[in-house]
Design a protein around this motif. Sequence first.
Motif, PDB file in Angstrom:
ATOM      1  N   ARG B 394       0.838  -1.188   0.000  1.00  0.00           N
ATOM      2  CA  ARG B 394       0.000   0.000   0.000  1.00  0.00           C
ATOM      3  C   ARG B 394       0.879   1.246   0.000  1.00  0.00           C
ATOM      4  O   ARG B 394       2.096   1.169   0.022  1.00  0.00           O
ATOM      5  CB  ARG B 394      -0.910  -0.009   1.236  1.00  0.00           C
ATOM      6  N   MET B 395       0.232   2.404  -0.028  1.00  0.00           N
ATOM      7  CA  MET B 395       0.979   3.662   0.018  1.00  0.00           C
ATOM      8  C   MET B 395       0.404   4.531   1.121  1.00  0.00           C
ATOM      9  O   MET B 395      -0.786   4.819   1.135  1.00  0.00           O
ATOM     10  CB  MET B 395       0.848   4.391  -1.332  1.00  0.00           C
ATOM     11  N   GLU B 396       1.283   4.894   2.045  1.00  0.00           N
ATOM     12  CA  GLU B 396       0.869   5.857   3.055  1.00  0.00           C
ATOM     13  C   GLU B 396       1.303   7.242   2.604  1.00  0.00           C
ATOM     14  O   GLU B 396       2.431   7.407   2.136  1.00  0.00           O
ATOM     15  CB  GLU B 396       1.564   5.567   4.395  1.00  0.00           C
ATOM     16  N   VAL B 397       0.426   8.208   2.770  1.00  0.00           N
ATOM     17  CA  VAL B 397       0.819   9.580   2.469  1.00  0.00           C
ATOM     18  C   VAL B 397       0.581  10.430   3.716  1.00  0.00           C
ATOM     19  O   VAL B 397      -0.550  10.546   4.189  1.00  0.00           O
ATOM     20  CB  VAL B 397       0.053  10.152   1.266  1.00  0.00           C
ATOM     21  N   TYR B 398       1.653  10.962   4.245  1.00  0.00           N
ATOM     22  CA  TYR B 398       1.596  11.831   5.413  1.00  0.00           C
ATOM     23  C   TYR B 398       1.489  13.261   4.910  1.00  0.00           C
ATOM     24  O   TYR B 398       2.376  13.737   4.200  1.00  0.00           O
ATOM     25  CB  TYR B 398       2.852  11.659   6.273  1.00  0.00           C
ATOM     26  N   VAL B 399       0.414  13.918   5.266  1.00  0.00           N
ATOM     27  CA  VAL B 399       0.198  15.254   4.707  1.00  0.00           C
ATOM     28  C   VAL B 399      -0.822  16.000   5.566  1.00  0.00           C
ATOM     29  O   VAL B 399      -1.718  15.390   6.141  1.00  0.00           O
ATOM     30  CB  VAL B 399      -0.290  15.155   3.240  1.00  0.00           C
ATOM     31  N   GLY B 400      -0.653  17.282   5.657  1.00  0.00           N
ATOM     32  CA  GLY B 400      -1.667  18.132   6.283  1.00  0.00           C
ATOM     33  C   GLY B 400      -2.619  18.594   5.198  1.00  0.00           C
ATOM     34  O   GLY B 400      -2.281  19.454   4.403  1.00  0.00           O
ATOM     35  N   SER B 401      -3.779  17.961   5.156  1.00  0.00           N
ATOM     36  CA  SER B 401      -4.690  18.235   4.047  1.00  0.00           C
ATOM     37  C   SER B 401      -6.078  18.536   4.574  1.00  0.00           C
ATOM     38  O   SER B 401      -6.529  17.928   5.534  1.00  0.00           O
ATOM     39  CB  SER B 401      -4.757  17.020   3.132  1.00  0.00           C
ATOM     40  N   GLY B 416      -3.277   4.523 -10.312  1.00  0.00           N
ATOM     41  CA  GLY B 416      -4.049   3.480 -10.972  1.00  0.00           C
ATOM     42  C   GLY B 416      -4.439   2.369 -10.005  1.00  0.00           C
ATOM     43  O   GLY B 416      -4.508   1.199 -10.364  1.00  0.00           O
ATOM     44  N   TRP B 417      -4.664   2.715  -8.782  1.00  0.00           N
ATOM     45  CA  TRP B 417      -4.960   1.744  -7.731  1.00  0.00           C
ATOM     46  C   TRP B 417      -6.391   1.918  -7.224  1.00  0.00           C
ATOM     47  O   TRP B 417      -6.960   3.010  -7.329  1.00  0.00           O
ATOM     48  CB  TRP B 417      -4.050   1.971  -6.512  1.00  0.00           C
ATOM     49  N   PRO B 418      -6.923   0.878  -6.590  1.00  0.00           N
ATOM     50  CA  PRO B 418      -8.175   1.085  -5.868  1.00  0.00           C
ATOM     51  C   PRO B 418      -7.929   2.063  -4.712  1.00  0.00           C
ATOM     52  O   PRO B 418      -6.832   2.084  -4.137  1.00  0.00           O
ATOM     53  CB  PRO B 418      -8.543  -0.300  -5.331  1.00  0.00           C
ATOM     54  N   HIS B 419      -8.947   2.838  -4.407  1.00  0.00           N
ATOM     55  CA  HIS B 419      -8.752   3.905  -3.424  1.00  0.00           C
ATOM     56  C   HIS B 419      -8.250   3.390  -2.073  1.00  0.00           C
ATOM     57  O   HIS B 419      -7.443   4.023  -1.414  1.00  0.00           O
ATOM     58  CB  HIS B 419     -10.051   4.698  -3.228  1.00  0.00           C
ATOM     59  N   GLU B 420      -8.715   2.215  -1.683  1.00  0.00           N
ATOM     60  CA  GLU B 420      -8.379   1.693  -0.356  1.00  0.00           C
ATOM     61  C   GLU B 420      -6.891   1.363  -0.216  1.00  0.00           C
ATOM     62  O   GLU B 420      -6.390   1.171   0.886  1.00  0.00           O
ATOM     63  CB  GLU B 420      -9.174   0.422  -0.026  1.00  0.00           C
ATOM     64  N   ARG B 421      -6.216   1.266  -1.351  1.00  0.00           N
ATOM     65  CA  ARG B 421      -4.789   0.925  -1.252  1.00  0.00           C
ATOM     66  C   ARG B 421      -3.951   2.119  -0.790  1.00  0.00           C
ATOM     67  O   ARG B 421      -2.768   1.989  -0.477  1.00  0.00           O
ATOM     68  CB  ARG B 421      -4.292   0.434  -2.617  1.00  0.00           C
ATOM     69  N   VAL B 422      -4.567   3.269  -0.783  1.00  0.00           N
ATOM     70  CA  VAL B 422      -3.851   4.467  -0.334  1.00  0.00           C
ATOM     71  C   VAL B 422      -4.351   4.834   1.060  1.00  0.00           C
ATOM     72  O   VAL B 422      -5.545   4.752   1.340  1.00  0.00           O
ATOM     73  CB  VAL B 422      -4.068   5.631  -1.316  1.00  0.00           C
ATOM     74  N   HIS B 423      -3.423   5.197   1.894  1.00  0.00           N
ATOM     75  CA  HIS B 423      -3.756   5.542   3.270  1.00  0.00           C
ATOM     76  C   HIS B 423      -3.240   6.961   3.539  1.00  0.00           C
ATOM     77  O   HIS B 423      -2.033   7.191   3.569  1.00  0.00           O
ATOM     78  CB  HIS B 423      -3.086   4.523   4.206  1.00  0.00           C
ATOM     79  N   ILE B 424      -4.166   7.898   3.680  1.00  0.00           N
ATOM     80  CA  ILE B 424      -3.757   9.269   4.004  1.00  0.00           C
ATOM     81  C   ILE B 424      -3.668   9.369   5.526  1.00  0.00           C
ATOM     82  O   ILE B 424      -4.638   9.088   6.241  1.00  0.00           O
ATOM     83  CB  ILE B 424      -4.774  10.303   3.478  1.00  0.00           C
ATOM     84  N   ALA B 440      -1.338  19.222  -3.622  1.00  0.00           N
ATOM     85  CA  ALA B 440      -0.103  20.001  -3.791  1.00  0.00           C
ATOM     86  C   ALA B 440       0.989  19.022  -4.205  1.00  0.00           C
ATOM     87  O   ALA B 440       1.211  18.788  -5.386  1.00  0.00           O
ATOM     88  CB  ALA B 440       0.245  20.717  -2.505  1.00  0.00           C
ATOM     89  N   GLY B 441       1.608  18.366  -3.217  1.00  0.00           N
ATOM     90  CA  GLY B 441       2.665  17.420  -3.571  1.00  0.00           C
ATOM     91  C   GLY B 441       2.286  15.958  -3.347  1.00  0.00           C
ATOM     92  O   GLY B 441       3.115  15.064  -3.550  1.00  0.00           O
ATOM     93  N   GLN B 442       1.057  15.717  -2.907  1.00  0.00           N
ATOM     94  CA  GLN B 442       0.687  14.349  -2.523  1.00  0.00           C
ATOM     95  C   GLN B 442       0.922  13.342  -3.643  1.00  0.00           C
ATOM     96  O   GLN B 442       1.503  12.270  -3.431  1.00  0.00           O
ATOM     97  CB  GLN B 442      -0.802  14.286  -2.118  1.00  0.00           C
ATOM     98  N   ILE B 443       0.436  13.690  -4.834  1.00  0.00           N
ATOM     99  CA  ILE B 443       0.525  12.727  -5.943  1.00  0.00           C
ATOM    100  C   ILE B 443       1.978  12.547  -6.367  1.00  0.00           C
ATOM    101  O   ILE B 443       2.452  11.425  -6.564  1.00  0.00           O
ATOM    102  CB  ILE B 443      -0.349  13.198  -7.130  1.00  0.00           C
ATOM    103  N   HIS B 444       2.693  13.650  -6.490  1.00  0.00           N
ATOM    104  CA  HIS B 444       4.084  13.548  -6.933  1.00  0.00           C
ATOM    105  C   HIS B 444       4.912  12.706  -5.965  1.00  0.00           C
ATOM    106  O   HIS B 444       5.711  11.865  -6.377  1.00  0.00           O
ATOM    107  CB  HIS B 444       4.696  14.943  -7.076  1.00  0.00           C
ATOM    108  N   ALA B 445       4.709  12.930  -4.688  1.00  0.00           N
ATOM    109  CA  ALA B 445       5.466  12.148  -3.697  1.00  0.00           C
ATOM    110  C   ALA B 445       5.112  10.664  -3.829  1.00  0.00           C
ATOM    111  O   ALA B 445       5.994   9.793  -3.801  1.00  0.00           O
ATOM    112  CB  ALA B 445       5.165  12.653  -2.286  1.00  0.00           C
ATOM    113  N   ALA B 446       3.823  10.378  -3.996  1.00  0.00           N
ATOM    114  CA  ALA B 446       3.409   8.976  -4.090  1.00  0.00           C
ATOM    115  C   ALA B 446       3.942   8.324  -5.354  1.00  0.00           C
ATOM    116  O   ALA B 446       4.371   7.160  -5.342  1.00  0.00           O
ATOM    117  CB  ALA B 446       1.884   8.883  -4.045  1.00  0.00           C
TER     118      ALA B 446
END
Lengths: 289, 963
Positions: B394-401, B416-424, B440-446
Amino acid sequence: MNLWKQYLCPKNVSDALHALTSAPPPVSIIAGGTDLMLDLQQGHRAPVHTLVDVTDVSEMKALEIRGDELYVGAAVPINRVVASPLVQEHAQALVEAGSLIGGPQVRNVATLGGNVAHALPAADGMIALVALDARAVVANPDGERRVPLLDLFLGPGKSALQPDELLVGFCLPLRAPHQASAFERIMRTQGVALPILNLALWLARDDDRIADVRIAVGPFGPTPRRALAAEDVLRGQPLTGAVLAQALDALLGEARFRTSAYRATADYRRHLAGVLLQDVLQTAWQRAE
Amino acid sequence: MNEGMLAACRHEEAFYRGTMERQPQISLTVNGQLYQLPAVPGETLADLLRKRLRLTGTKIGCNEAECGACTVVVDGEPVLSCTYPAQRADGKTVLTIEGLAERGDEGVKLHPLQEAFVEHGAVQCGFCIPGQIMTSHALLQRNPEPSSDEIRRALKDTLCRCAGYPSIESAIQAAAHTLRTGEPLPPPDVKESGDGHRVIGHSHIRPDAIQKVTGEAIFTDDLVFEGMLHARVKRAGVPHAILRKLDVEQARALPGVVAVLTAEDLPGVHNHGLIVPDWPIMVGVGERVRYVGDALAIVAAESEAAAAAALDLMTAEFEELPVVSNPVQARRPDAPVLHESGNLLKHIKVRKGDLEAGFAAADVILEHTFHTPTTDHAFLEPECSVAVPTEDGRMEVYVGSQIPYSDRQQVADALGWPHERVHIVGQLMGGGFGGKEDIAGQIHAALLANATGRPVKLLFDRHESLIVHPKRHATRIRVKLGATKDGRLTAVETELYGDSGAYASLGEKVMGRATTHSVGPYEIPDARSDCYAMYTNNPPAGAFRGFGVTQSAFAVESMMDMLAETLDMDPVALRRKNALRIGSTTSTGQELRESVGLLECIDKVEAEVRRLIKQDEASHRPQGGPDSVQSIFAPRPVPGAPHKRRAWGFSAAFKNTGLGGGADDKAGAEVHLFPDGKLEVRTSSAELGQGLVTVLQMIVAEELGAPLSQVNVLVMDTDLTPDGGPTTASRQTYVTGNAARLAAQSLRQAIASTLAEKYDQPPEQIIFADGTVRVGGRSLPLAEVYAAMHSEGRQSYAVYEYRAPATKPLGQGGDMHFAFAFAAQAAEVEVNTLTGEVRVLRIVAANDVGQAVNPLGLKGQIEGGVMMGLGNALTEQFIVEDGYVVTDRLARYRIPSIVQTPEIIPIVVEHPTSEGPYGAKGIGEIVSIPTTPAITNAIYNAVGVRVDSLPVDQEKILQAIKA
Ligand SMILES: Cc1cc2nc3c(=O)[nH]c(=O)nc-3n(C[C@H](O)[C@H](O)[C@H](O)COP(=O)(O)OP(=O)(O)OC[C@H]3O[C@@H](n4cnc5c(N)ncnc54)[C@H](O)[C@@H]3O)c2cc1C
Ligand code: FES
Ligand code: FES
């Protein structure tokens, strides 16, 4: 890319000069760094090899009376300059100008040497020093010399100092009875907040006459200059509305005010010059009583 | 080689002689501990503290000596560590925020300054707080009894965008008192709400306040992960062009660079966007660049320096195109077309009654056009995202959003993933104000984390933040008012042009609000509004506290004063006559049935101004003199300064709470009871400093009779918290507040019914109080309650999804919004007639908030809102010239400082709304909206100059005075 590789902290002038001439280039002096660090960080200036930090050079940290002069080391932090009873006694304009530079954190490190060497046409400390008739003490490998402050400027942001030269300090005449100075500036808090105009003035008063006067306005043109024509009008005159009006005419005649986008038009500056001249002149006049 | 120098400059020997045996060292004392560290070339003191010593309490807000967030005390003096070479600290003593509290066996004892900042509500988002406290600490060391003036001078350049400056000042005064006298801390001056609740309506400190004053609070950029890479984004740097060539090979080859990605490498969708996916994640070759901040390529490298160097090695070739620089130009038929759908993002229409008839019935008709500039949120914490690939793929994204679930969707779609595979994993936010809703940078970082399999941090510097993120819309607003002689409005027509910039963001919604509020908080029989939200080549515009209403309120409230003058009527009387009240119908056809406190706001502000003027006159004229019969808006001279003039100005406003317009406005919340008796409320809603976490904590404490300390709040986590929806439109206290309230109530019911059965008592007689549940003479602590629930096999948590009352889309009449907040403000200004300079002296601000949930938090919101309105009037102007950003540094974009802070007199008006939690409605935006027109109206009253274009320009004022 590192903004610098080597950081030197000489403790005396000859070591500092030595570092300037023999450290691997490019070499730059750093005092407070409040201009220089930003220039480096924002890419306005290419990274250097060596920074020579002059804030621990004893001669440049001194602030004292020397004979009939007030000596202010070029690396004395501005907060110390403005808090100094000597400066308060002899150079009110410098206190007023220095107090307006940046905030306290900036003033705790920023120096007059940097303010002058950065060579901007309206630097507050520099404008006050010009009106106070300061001489700069400049050192280079050939020795030390005293230079009128106005000889240090070539153009906006261009100092006449050579790469191997160091501003060591400033010598100001002591204030005699019936002499005084004052400084004021007008900022723009709206939009791009930048100083629009400043004015420093020194005068000697002979009863109800202006015995002598020096006026510096920033920005007055590409390089700092004194408002000599206005000074001539005022010298020897009583402070009346008519004299003031004439002096202002003379000042406007010799000034080269420019329009700077988002800051002020030349017209606004011309108008403010009148406001400042009257105000500052009045203040100094009263102080010189 | 000079021997003396060698002795003097111990750092340089190695380099200097060309003999590299010894690396220069730095020895410094930090918070009482001595460190010997090798010197690192180019290092600032901030980097040394944050990165090497991991003292991350010292914050970086600008890196350009402007904001003061990085202030530390060196040898007793506050300095800016972001521009202080680390090597200069050699031999010196450094005090950082982490060194202020005493840490003993009994835990942490806060320094009185820290305690005062907490107790006085001076802490909001908290990002500036370490700098504020360190600067004040140095001040109090030097000056134990500072005057208000001295505090202001000391904090002049220590900026707080949440702008609780009055609270900061009172905190410093309080701490100074305690330090001098040893007496307990004087409490803040806050009026509690009159309501009869146990917790609600009383002041409470933020649950995160203590961490924020000790420097322990972790913001995204403070995070470090094993093997973390640093990312940077190559920006287009041209406003309108077709990208013809992009060469990243040299960058790829640079040592330290781990990955470079371009549009060709996108695994999922190519665009993102909150409503319309029209914003390219990266612009590909052959594709269109629409603003200077467009991304062309992204790089991840082992160090920040390598990532930065990689950008310089990338080359792009463009076919530059003519630039669309404003919305009026964008609508012209010959304008270059920026999007396939054309340049018109949305034409928004409001129609009510018969406009022609309305104007025919008018005795006077006035028309004027106003301009407002683009402005920037300038939240003190620049955007930062850290993406971390997990072992389970999965992908964790640490961000103040502000909208974690939307981030999840947009990041997942890009991968290109199901939404649940990402963890904000939401982080503390150093301010948002609407500016952290878009990606802002969430997608680029991921993307980079996915490509490299390593954690990636993408931190914007201030320069990038200013250029890239969506702004407040610049607008041109024409208002035409018709009124009868006695001041009744008969018709209003407005036409708005909004500069939505390059991409849609929330432009359509923002300009929608601007339009529906453009006739002001007045009952108008016949109204028509048209708004053109246009694409241009400027940075995108989106949400910003006030959501378009800031702009339209400036226009219509200026017009109201112009009308009052034309009719020779008192501006307050004119507003009172037309003010929305119960039974009124708005221009969108909504009948207001409850909670319309506008008249009370107007009355209270007027009365307060009258009182203040009387008070001034009494002090200026010792003998009392004749009581002034003048209008409260008459200009007054300033004693001793004949060139200055003072006057008051007035304005009123309204602002919807919640999304409205037919949107499904809902939020989920869970309340858990844990085995140790602690409660936790969970929702994904965002805390950006505004105080939602305190509100949620208070609601659960209120409902379950628990002390606040027993309630934990977990927000902004897409794995652990239910969707609270976007934190926008002042909706969270209402919508998520209700969800938390109802979840708490349902947990309470479950507990009551379990205990009722167990102890054979009627459930109504079960009492929740003092962190216990009283049942039939027993008093069970919540831990025992948990045990009882557990043994009965009952769930010890409750989930609630709250749906706000349904609303209607614009154009259908009926309830477009489920609640409105109302406000009136008066501003007193002083104008220097020799220079045109304007100073705001006092602001009286009355807000109908329904119910004040946390008066302390409300005070901070009012102060901050007023200051943001003041900045909008006087200092803020984001300048873009032909698509190029001029104000690309904080030094060029001025936000108000403590020096400009007027006396702010808050008045809380409470007309509860029946569905709101305890009657509350949104407050975050309304507090800011009337400030600007109150100031500009005051300027007119002082010197007769009508400001119709923001920000106020002192030079233009002077010209007009002289003309
Ligand atoms: C937030 C902020 C606000 C500011 N506000 C003002 C203001 O209101 N008014 C104003 O006038 N300025 C202002 N400044 C600019 C700056 O602080 C001053 O110009 C300051 O006096 C520069 O001194 P410094 O010691 O920091 O110079 P540095 O940055 O260290 O040096 C500046 C330049 O001078 C050279 N130099 C320094 N010392 C010497 C020396 N002794 N001999 C030879 N060359 C030397 C350096 O090599 C460099 O090129 C502000 C700056 C900031 C960051
Ligand atoms: S981060 Fe140093 S002043 Fe802003
Ligand atoms: S609390 Fe000061 S910036 Fe948020």
